[in-house]
Design a protein around this motif. Structure first.
Motif, PDB file in Angstrom:
ATOM      1  N   SER A  59    -124.837  56.520  56.501  1.00  0.00           N
ATOM      2  CA  SER A  59    -125.516  56.725  55.221  1.00  0.00           C
ATOM      3  C   SER A  59    -126.615  55.681  55.030  1.00  0.00           C
ATOM      4  CB  SER A  59    -124.508  56.626  54.076  1.00  0.00           C
ATOM      5  OG  SER A  59    -123.539  57.638  54.167  1.00  0.00           O
ATOM      6  N   PRO A  60    -127.570  55.952  54.125  1.00  0.00           N
ATOM      7  CA  PRO A  60    -128.622  54.955  53.852  1.00  0.00           C
ATOM      8  C   PRO A  60    -128.068  53.608  53.412  1.00  0.00           C
ATOM      9  CG  PRO A  60    -129.267  57.086  52.966  1.00  0.00           C
ATOM     10  CD  PRO A  60    -127.843  57.228  53.444  1.00  0.00           C
ATOM     11  N   ASP A  61    -126.868  53.593  52.822  1.00  0.00           N
ATOM     12  CA  ASP A  61    -126.283  52.311  52.415  1.00  0.00           C
ATOM     13  C   ASP A  61    -125.610  51.577  53.564  1.00  0.00           C
ATOM     14  OD1 ASP A  61    -123.923  53.690  52.857  1.00  0.00           O
ATOM     15  OD2 ASP A  61    -123.214  53.596  50.787  1.00  0.00           O
ATOM     16  N   GLY A  62    -125.621  52.186  54.755  1.00  0.00           N
ATOM     17  CA  GLY A  62    -125.057  51.545  55.938  1.00  0.00           C
ATOM     18  C   GLY A  62    -123.640  51.936  56.265  1.00  0.00           C
ATOM     19  N   SER A  63    -122.939  52.637  55.398  1.00  0.00           N
ATOM     20  CA  SER A  63    -121.564  53.036  55.692  1.00  0.00           C
ATOM     21  C   SER A  63    -121.539  54.042  56.827  1.00  0.00           C
ATOM     22  CB  SER A  63    -120.896  53.622  54.446  1.00  0.00           C
ATOM     23  OG  SER A  63    -121.572  54.771  53.991  1.00  0.00           O
ATOM     24  N   GLU A  64    -120.483  53.969  57.633  1.00  0.00           N
ATOM     25  CA  GLU A  64    -120.391  54.769  58.851  1.00  0.00           C
ATOM     26  C   GLU A  64    -119.178  55.690  58.772  1.00  0.00           C
ATOM     27  OE1 GLU A  64    -120.384  52.034  62.124  1.00  0.00           O
ATOM     28  OE2 GLU A  64    -122.310  51.114  61.540  1.00  0.00           O
ATOM     29  N   LEU A  65    -119.430  56.980  58.522  1.00  0.00           N
ATOM     30  CA  LEU A  65    -118.371  57.979  58.394  1.00  0.00           C
ATOM     31  C   LEU A  65    -118.156  58.666  59.737  1.00  0.00           C
ATOM     32  CD1 LEU A  65    -116.422  59.807  56.775  1.00  0.00           C
ATOM     33  CD2 LEU A  65    -118.417  61.297  56.319  1.00  0.00           C
ATOM     34  N   GLU A 124    -127.403  64.612  56.304  1.00  0.00           N
ATOM     35  CA  GLU A 124    -128.487  64.773  55.337  1.00  0.00           C
ATOM     36  C   GLU A 124    -129.723  63.958  55.732  1.00  0.00           C
ATOM     37  OE1 GLU A 124    -128.589  66.832  52.973  1.00  0.00           O
ATOM     38  OE2 GLU A 124    -126.510  67.406  52.586  1.00  0.00           O
ATOM     39  N   PRO A 125    -130.924  64.383  55.235  1.00  0.00           N
ATOM     40  CA  PRO A 125    -132.134  63.582  55.478  1.00  0.00           C
ATOM     41  C   PRO A 125    -131.942  62.144  54.989  1.00  0.00           C
ATOM     42  CG  PRO A 125    -132.689  65.723  54.551  1.00  0.00           C
ATOM     43  CD  PRO A 125    -131.190  65.610  54.481  1.00  0.00           C
ATOM     44  N   GLY A 126    -132.473  61.225  55.754  1.00  0.00           N
ATOM     45  CA  GLY A 126    -132.307  59.815  55.430  1.00  0.00           C
ATOM     46  C   GLY A 126    -131.093  59.191  56.089  1.00  0.00           C
TER      47      GLY A 126
END
Length: 621
Positions: free
Chosen positions: A514-520, A561-563
């Motif tokens: 994610s843009p916040d850096g979290s890795e799912l 998602e984009p980003g």
């Protein structure tokens, strides 16, 4: 005479004083306080609950509980065959309300006239007979006249003849082991069996369900053995409450751990240790192969969670085996929801860091599972068409219906130099790391507590940043996406790798950053290197030789998602979820000795001749 009368009167008064309860009609003080039986179902209960022993063809009787709302008539029967105590499953809160005593998933059914039946499989609970884990079908591995297929047949035959409130139609369902018994009921099924909904079924214990994944042994299975199969003093393996990572590491090999705690006393443990490869023992009890060799005659809805931490393999494997014979696309369907193992049967609004819209478990049961069962089991029910494939698009957060599975076009995303990831073929290079069996990569942050539900149920969605800084984990990341990437299917690993040892495990993770850096994690899976050419006949790897490894990640419907960025991580251990590979070839890793465990230099290639990639099943543009 007067004296005698006085003495008699005194004696009578004394006697009355000693036993006042007799004179007043009260309960004597020394009346026994135990009763032969107490009826927990009271007259005010809104349900009927019967306990019966149903005879099988070999004379063994199976404990069975029949539950229905009072006043039920012409009700369809929904059967589950369980190793987890049918009595407790049908008496959860000691209530006089049917919704309270049954599992959550039963509410929609018993409130609409269904008769719910739970049965202990032979040898467990209150059922008679011998218990054999995943009892094989009659044949080479089972020289008796009975198996789960015959037990299901005999049970259904008895139910339709002895439950007067029923309409004579039966469906079968259940998750995990109950999914396995649901599938076994489809082999030579009783004519009254009209529909099946196997959920997260145990199908092939070696290829990718409970016991092994592509040859790597899953250590938490030991707790399952002791908890389910010990006649006395059942419960988890008694290795303490510290860090499970240390407990398994200090013991040595998986075999050493088993012997240290007496687990080799269980026949199931010995069977696992005696069959570490995909030999006939595993092949001949693989349920997808058994069903694929027969004509499917019972409409079947196969269900699995996208992040099923125990049985992600089974339902899609059975779908692959059966779908080719479903010429009208109406006999077998597949459902993949945003769930953990068995999460479909509970409230399902979130899973770890994954948030979804509403209770997706209830949505599925109410809007899809029940209409499917109604169609085949309820007299006069609407003939609602069943979606051929129903999946939940995580990322986009919506249910989607498709005509087949997989839907996507295989599209490679390649590992690149400088730890990049892109759609373009790589032009050269490789990366190395040292894999040390003395310091295996943990599958969740330490301390590891496998037995905690919050750890075990959510490990497949745990943020992977906790291992990104380790030198024995390689991380490849794409640029931020400028448009969505939608995948529907099982991503395929195409890894070119070499080891300085003679055996190795390879773990690949597909991750949404994610843009916040979290890795799912979207998919995580392991492959034991010795099986690169044959699952049945392992071979030592040649040190330094680049081998091409192929395996699949779990089936998913996900939108990046984009980003967001795509990420792939590569490592050589996932501990203590899986046993450690000694990285020295030994005939049987269960018997590896301390000296067999050696460091190895691992090389991951990404050049024109060895283009390592993960093939994504991409849909749309």
């Amino acid at each position: 005479m007067q004296q005698i009368r006085a003495m008699t009167k005194a004696l009578l008064l004394a006697t009355l004083a000693l036993v006042p309860a007799i004179a007043t009609g009260q309960t004597p003080p020394m009346a026994p306080d135990t009763v032969a039986e107490y009826q927990r179902v009271r007259p005010q209960a809104d349900y009927i609950r019967r306990e019966v022993m149903i005879p099988m063809r070999d004379g063994v009787k199976l404990f069975t509980v029949i539950v229905m709302r009072k006043g039920t008539k012409n009700g369809p029967i929904l059967l589950s065959r369980t190793p987890y105590d049918a009595g407790k499953a049908t008496w959860r809160n000691g209530s006089q309300k049917i919704e309270d005593i049954l599992p959550v998933m039963d509410k929609e059914f018993v409130n609409d006239g269904y008769i719910r039946v739970y049965q202990d499989v032979r040898g467990l609970g209150k059922s008679e007979g011998d218990y054999v884990m995943n009892r094989p079908l009659r044949g080479p591995l089972n020289d008796t006249a009975v198996d789960h297929a015959t037990d299901a047949y005999d049970t259904i035959d008895w139910l339709v003849k002895n439950v007067p409130e029923s309409n004579g139609k039966v469906g079968i369902t259940g998750s995990s082991y109950l999914g396995f018994t649901s599938l076994m009921a489809l082999i030579d099924p009783h004519p009254a069996l009209k529909a099946a909904v196997p959920q997260s079924p145990m199908v092939d214990g070696w290829m990718g369900d409970d016991w092994f994944h592509n040859g790597a042994f899953r250590l938490p299975g030991f707790d399952y053995f002791t908890d389910q199969m010990a006649r006395k003093n059942d419960g988890d393996v008694p290795y303490g409450i510290g860090d499970d990572y240390d407990a398994y590491l200090d013991a040595g090999s998986a075999g050493d751990f088993a012997r240290l705690y007496g687990l080799d006393a269980f026949a199931v443990t010995r069977k696992m240790m005696e069959h570490p490869s995909y030999d006939s023992y595993w092949q001949e009890q693989a349920v997808d192969k058994l069903l694929g060799a027969r004509k499917l005659t019972v409409p079947t809805m196969l269900v699995v969670g996208q992040w099923d931490q125990e049985d992600s393999y089974g339902a899609p494997a059975v779908y692959r085996a059966l779908e080719p014979q479903d010429t009208n696309n109406d006999m077998v369907s597949l459902v993949i929801g945003p769930w953990r193992h068995s999460g479909v049967n509970y409230e399902a609004r979130e899973l770890g860091q994954v948030q979804v819209k509403g209770d997706t478990g209830l949505q599925f049961r109410r809007d899809y599972m029940k209409p499917f069962l109604d169609r085949y089991l309820k007299d006069g029910a609407p003939q609602t068409p069943t979606p051929p494939v129903l999946t939940y698009a995580t990322g986009a957060d919506q249910w989607q219906v498709t005509p087949k599975w997989p839907m996507g076009t295989p599209t490679p995303v390649y590992l690149q130099g400088s730890f990049g990831l892109s759609w373009s073929k790589p032009d050269g290079g490789s990366d190395t790391y040292i894999s040390d069996p003395a310091k295996p990569v943990p599958f969740v942050p330490r301390p590891v507590h496998l037995r905690e539900n919050d750890v075990w149920r959510t490990w497949l969605v745990h943020d992977q940043r906790f291992v990104e800084s380790r030198p024995d984990v390689l991380t490849y990341t794409s640029a931020p996406l400028d448009k969505p990437v939608h995948i529907m299917g099982a991503p395929k690993v195409d890894l070119w790798a070499a080891t300085s040892g003679t055996d190795s495990d390879w773990v690949v993770k597909l991750i949404d950053v994610s843009p916040d850096g979290s890795e799912l994690p979207i998919g995580i899976e392991i492959f034991r290197g010795r099986y690169v050419r044959s699952f049945e006949k392992p071979e030592a790897l040649k040190p330094g030789k680049a081998e091409n490894y192929h395996w699949s990640l779990p089936n998913v419907n996900h939108v990046f998602e984009p980003g967001h960025r795509l990420m792939v991580q590569v490592q050589s251990s996932l501990f203590p979820l899986y046993d450690r590979n000694p990285q020295t070839f030994v005939p049987n890793i269960f018997n590896a000795k301390p000296g067999d465990y050696r460091k190895a230099t691992q090389t991951i290639y990404h050049d024109a001749a060895h283009p390592s990639a993960v093939w994504l099943p991409v849909v749309g543009e």
